[in-house]
Design a protein around this motif. Sequence first.
Motif, PDB file in Angstrom:
ATOM      1  N   HIS A   1       0.813  -1.210   0.000  1.00  0.00           N
ATOM      2  CA  HIS A   1       0.000   0.000   0.000  1.00  0.00           C
ATOM      3  C   HIS A   1       0.847   1.261   0.000  1.00  0.00           C
ATOM      4  CE1 HIS A   1      -3.927   1.748   0.262  1.00  0.00           C
ATOM      5  NE2 HIS A   1      -4.408   0.527   0.271  1.00  0.00           N
TER       6      HIS A   1
ATOM      7  N   ARG B   1       4.996   6.907  -6.261  1.00  0.00           N
ATOM      8  CA  ARG B   1       4.180   5.705  -6.112  1.00  0.00           C
ATOM      9  C   ARG B   1       3.838   5.101  -7.472  1.00  0.00           C
ATOM     10  NH1 ARG B   1      -0.329   5.448  -1.637  1.00  0.00           N
ATOM     11  NH2 ARG B   1      -1.012   7.486  -2.329  1.00  0.00           N
TER      12      ARG B   1
ATOM     13  N   PHE C   1      -7.504   7.387   1.527  1.00  0.00           N
ATOM     14  CA  PHE C   1      -8.332   7.992   0.501  1.00  0.00           C
ATOM     15  C   PHE C   1      -8.293   9.517   0.411  1.00  0.00           C
ATOM     16  CE2 PHE C   1     -10.062   3.754   0.961  1.00  0.00           C
ATOM     17  CZ  PHE C   1      -9.958   3.344  -0.346  1.00  0.00           C
TER      18      PHE C   1
ATOM     19  N   ASP D   1      -5.520  10.998  -1.109  1.00  0.00           N
ATOM     20  CA  ASP D   1      -5.409  10.823  -2.550  1.00  0.00           C
ATOM     21  C   ASP D   1      -6.555  11.440  -3.326  1.00  0.00           C
ATOM     22  OD1 ASP D   1      -3.054   9.424  -2.363  1.00  0.00           O
ATOM     23  OD2 ASP D   1      -4.094   7.569  -1.909  1.00  0.00           O
TER      24      ASP D   1
ATOM     25  N   ASP E   1      -0.166   3.324  -5.759  1.00  0.00           N
ATOM     26  CA  ASP E   1      -1.220   4.322  -5.651  1.00  0.00           C
ATOM     27  C   ASP E   1      -2.512   3.737  -6.217  1.00  0.00           C
ATOM     28  OD1 ASP E   1      -2.906   6.451  -5.755  1.00  0.00           O
ATOM     29  OD2 ASP E   1      -1.436   7.857  -6.567  1.00  0.00           O
TER      30      ASP E   1
ATOM     31  N   LEU F   1      -3.485  12.752 -15.395  1.00  0.00           N
ATOM     32  CA  LEU F   1      -4.247  11.764 -16.154  1.00  0.00           C
ATOM     33  C   LEU F   1      -4.395  12.184 -17.606  1.00  0.00           C
ATOM     34  CD1 LEU F   1      -6.746  11.050 -13.327  1.00  0.00           C
ATOM     35  CD2 LEU F   1      -5.329   9.329 -14.414  1.00  0.00           C
TER      36      LEU F   1
ATOM     37  N   TYR G   1       1.846   3.384 -10.471  1.00  0.00           N
ATOM     38  CA  TYR G   1       0.488   3.370 -11.022  1.00  0.00           C
ATOM     39  C   TYR G   1       0.312   2.375 -12.160  1.00  0.00           C
ATOM     40  CZ  TYR G   1       2.329   6.406 -14.732  1.00  0.00           C
ATOM     41  OH  TYR G   1       3.062   6.919 -15.779  1.00  0.00           O
TER      42      TYR G   1
ATOM     43  N   PHE H   1      -8.635  13.511  -5.706  1.00  0.00           N
ATOM     44  CA  PHE H   1      -8.146  14.048  -6.968  1.00  0.00           C
ATOM     45  C   PHE H   1      -8.150  15.568  -6.967  1.00  0.00           C
ATOM     46  CE2 PHE H   1      -8.654   9.783  -8.485  1.00  0.00           C
ATOM     47  CZ  PHE H   1      -7.510   9.679  -9.234  1.00  0.00           C
TER      48      PHE H   1
ATOM     49  N   ASN I   1      -5.581   4.513  -5.823  1.00  0.00           N
ATOM     50  CA  ASN I   1      -6.575   5.453  -6.331  1.00  0.00           C
ATOM     51  C   ASN I   1      -6.303   5.811  -7.781  1.00  0.00           C
ATOM     52  OD1 ASN I   1      -7.656   5.513  -3.793  1.00  0.00           O
ATOM     53  ND2 ASN I   1      -8.009   7.720  -3.868  1.00  0.00           N
ATOM     54  N   LEU I   2      -5.059   6.116  -8.052  1.00  0.00           N
ATOM     55  CA  LEU I   2      -4.695   6.457  -9.418  1.00  0.00           C
ATOM     56  C   LEU I   2      -4.860   5.241 -10.331  1.00  0.00           C
ATOM     57  CD1 LEU I   2      -3.594   8.662 -11.250  1.00  0.00           C
ATOM     58  CD2 LEU I   2      -1.277   7.956 -10.647  1.00  0.00           C
TER      59      LEU I   2
ATOM     60  N   ARG J   1      -8.453   4.769 -11.193  1.00  0.00           N
ATOM     61  CA  ARG J   1      -8.902   5.793 -12.122  1.00  0.00           C
ATOM     62  C   ARG J   1      -8.412   5.497 -13.544  1.00  0.00           C
ATOM     63  NH1 ARG J   1      -9.531   8.422 -15.567  1.00  0.00           N
ATOM     64  NH2 ARG J   1     -10.053  10.606 -15.853  1.00  0.00           N
ATOM     65  N   ILE J   2      -7.192   5.033 -13.650  1.00  0.00           N
ATOM     66  CA  ILE J   2      -6.626   4.708 -14.960  1.00  0.00           C
ATOM     67  C   ILE J   2      -7.355   3.516 -15.574  1.00  0.00           C
ATOM     68  CG2 ILE J   2      -4.573   3.777 -16.119  1.00  0.00           C
ATOM     69  CD1 ILE J   2      -2.877   5.470 -14.201  1.00  0.00           C
TER      70      ILE J   2
ATOM     71  N   THR K   1     -13.004   1.822  -6.246  1.00  0.00           N
ATOM     72  CA  THR K   1     -11.590   1.798  -5.863  1.00  0.00           C
ATOM     73  C   THR K   1     -11.330   0.705  -4.834  1.00  0.00           C
ATOM     74  OG1 THR K   1     -11.461   4.160  -6.295  1.00  0.00           O
ATOM     75  CG2 THR K   1      -9.678   3.200  -5.004  1.00  0.00           C
ATOM     76  N   ASN K   2     -12.236   0.615  -3.866  1.00  0.00           N
ATOM     77  CA  ASN K   2     -12.108  -0.437  -2.847  1.00  0.00           C
ATOM     78  C   ASN K   2     -12.166  -1.822  -3.454  1.00  0.00           C
ATOM     79  OD1 ASN K   2     -11.647   0.650  -0.346  1.00  0.00           O
ATOM     80  ND2 ASN K   2     -13.799   1.226  -0.056  1.00  0.00           N
TER      81      ASN K   2
ATOM     82  N   ARG L   1     -17.325   5.778  -6.963  1.00  0.00           N
ATOM     83  CA  ARG L   1     -15.887   5.805  -7.234  1.00  0.00           C
ATOM     84  C   ARG L   1     -15.122   5.200  -6.076  1.00  0.00           C
ATOM     85  NH1 ARG L   1     -15.685  11.956  -9.658  1.00  0.00           N
ATOM     86  NH2 ARG L   1     -16.855  11.443 -11.538  1.00  0.00           N
ATOM     87  N   LYS L   2     -15.562   5.551  -4.893  1.00  0.00           N
ATOM     88  CA  LYS L   2     -14.899   5.012  -3.708  1.00  0.00           C
ATOM     89  C   LYS L   2     -15.094   3.502  -3.631  1.00  0.00           C
ATOM     90  CE  LYS L   2     -14.050   8.151  -0.097  1.00  0.00           C
ATOM     91  NZ  LYS L   2     -14.417   8.822   1.143  1.00  0.00           N
TER      92      LYS L   2
END
Lengths: 204, 300
Positions: free
Chosen positions: A64, A159, B71, B74, A68, B84, A161, B76, A70-71, A74-75, A94-95, A90-91
Motif C-alpha cells: 500500500h 508511487r 483515501f 489521494d 497508488d 491523467l 500506477y 483528486f 486510487n490512481l 482511475r486509470i 476503488t475499494n 468511485r470510492k
Amino acid sequence: MKIRLTVTVVLGLLLGTAIGVYAATALETIKAPIDEIVTILKDPQYQDGARKDQQQAQLWPIIHQIFDFNLISRIALTRNNWKKFTPEQRKAFTNAFTGLLKNTYVDKMQGGDFKDVSVVFIEENKLSEKKSQVSSKIISREKELSVSYSLRLKKNRWRIYEVEVEDVRLIKNYREQFNRTLKTSSPAELIQQIEKKVAQRDKQ
Amino acid sequence: MLNSLKQLAIIFMLLALFTAGCAHQKKQSISLVELPSETSHQKTTEQASIAIAETKQTPQDVSDERIADEFTDDEFTDDDLDFLDELDAEDETSERETVSVSDPLYSFNKAMFHFNDKFYFWLAKPVAQGYKAVIPYEIRISFRNFFSNIFSPVRMTNCLLQGKFTRAGAEFGRFFVNSTAGVLGFGDPAKNFPALNPPPEDMGQTLGIYGIGNGPYLVLPIIGPSTLRDALGMFTDRYLFNPFSYVDTSELSMGLTGTNYLNEASFKIGDYENLKDSAIEPYEAMRDFYIQYRNNQLND
C-alpha cells in the motif's frame, strides 16, 4: 578549534538542509520495500498454509505504501467511464478493484515458490518531473521475467500506477474489460461483479 | 532464447497468451475496421471543471485515520487531472498505445474461447500435469532446448527476411554452438552469451514489418489467440519452414510436434488460471494481452 567547530556546524547545517530538500528517486523509493516483500515471501515461517494471513498482514502495508491504488483505479476505468460513477461509486469501485488486485496478485505471490527467486533492479528512466519508470528483472529457476514499474511523484513521494510484465501492461488490460462490462451494465453492477469475484476468492 | 520456442509451442490457450502469433496494427498499415476507440479523449474544459467539482464534493472521512490516509490523502486535485490527461495524451500519440484490433468475428471467437477453455481444463491441463509429475525438470528443460534449437533456422530465416542481419548472425551462432557444444541442442551453452540470444522472430512479425496489419482478431481452436496475419505467419513457419514437416513419416512429425507442445505446456500450467482469476472479462483480457505482447515483439 573554534574554526573547526564552526566548520562542523556549518557543514552540518548544509547537510541537514540538503537532506531536507533531497527527494528519493523512484528506484530508491521502491527498491527497499520490494526487497522486503521478497524477503517476507521467502520467509520459511510463513510456508505453513495456516500462517498465510499473517504473512499477508505483513505484506499489505508495504504494498500500500508503494502502490497508488486510487490512481490505478482511475486509470483502469478511463476518463469517460469514471464520469459515469458517483463519488460514492468511485470510492466503492476503488475499494473493490484494490481488493481484486490484492486477491489476484498478492495471493498468487504468496502461493508461489520464492526459494530461488531474486529481484534485480536494472535502471530508472525518468520521463518527466513527475513521471519515472523503473525496470527490474525477476529471476527464477525456470524463467526470467522483465518487470517495469511506472511511478508518479505526488506530494514528494513516488508511487506506482502501472506494472508491465514482459512489456505487457497489467492495469491497462483492465480498461478494455471494464469498457466491455459498462457497455451492458451499470457502474453499480460492475462494482458488484468485482466484489463478487473478490468474495469468491476469499471463500476458497 | 528458450522464449523463441514459445512461438511454435502454441497448442494450448494458456501458452498462446504469452506465446503465439503476431499482432500489430500500424496506423498506416492495411486499413481494417477498428474498434471504436475506448476513450474519447476530447476533453472540454467544461468536463474538466465538472470532474474537479465532483472530486471536491467527495466527503472526507476523518473518523478513521487509516482510511483517511488511504483515501482523502489521494483525493483528486487539478494536479491529478493534469497528470491523467498527460497519460491519456500519451496513449493517443505513442505508437505503442494506438494498437487495437478489430473483432468482427466476435461471436465465432467467443465460441472458440469457450471451447479452448474446456479443452484446457478437461484435457490439456491434466495431461500436462501428469507429464510434469513423471518427467524430471532437467529432462523437460533439455527437450525445450532441443526444440528451440531445431527451430533456430526458422527464426534465422525470419531475421533475414526482416533485414535484421546481426540477429540472423546471432541465431546462426546460437544454432552452431548449441548443436555442437550443446550436443544436438539438448544443452543450451549459448544461454550465457547475451550476443547469442536475440529476441525470437517469426513470420507474423515479418509480415508486420512489411506493413501488413493485424487483420481481424482470431481465436483458433486449441492454439488460442491470434490474428489473420499471425495465423498466416504461423502456418508458413510451421508447415513450410518447419523441420518436422520434412521428417519421413507424418506420424513422427506429429509425434514431435505433440511432444513439443506437451513439454512446453508443462512449464505453463497455471498461467491461464491466473489470467481467469484476475479478469472480470477474460475474453477481452486475453485479447488485449495478446495484442500488447505481439505489438511489443514487433517493435523490438
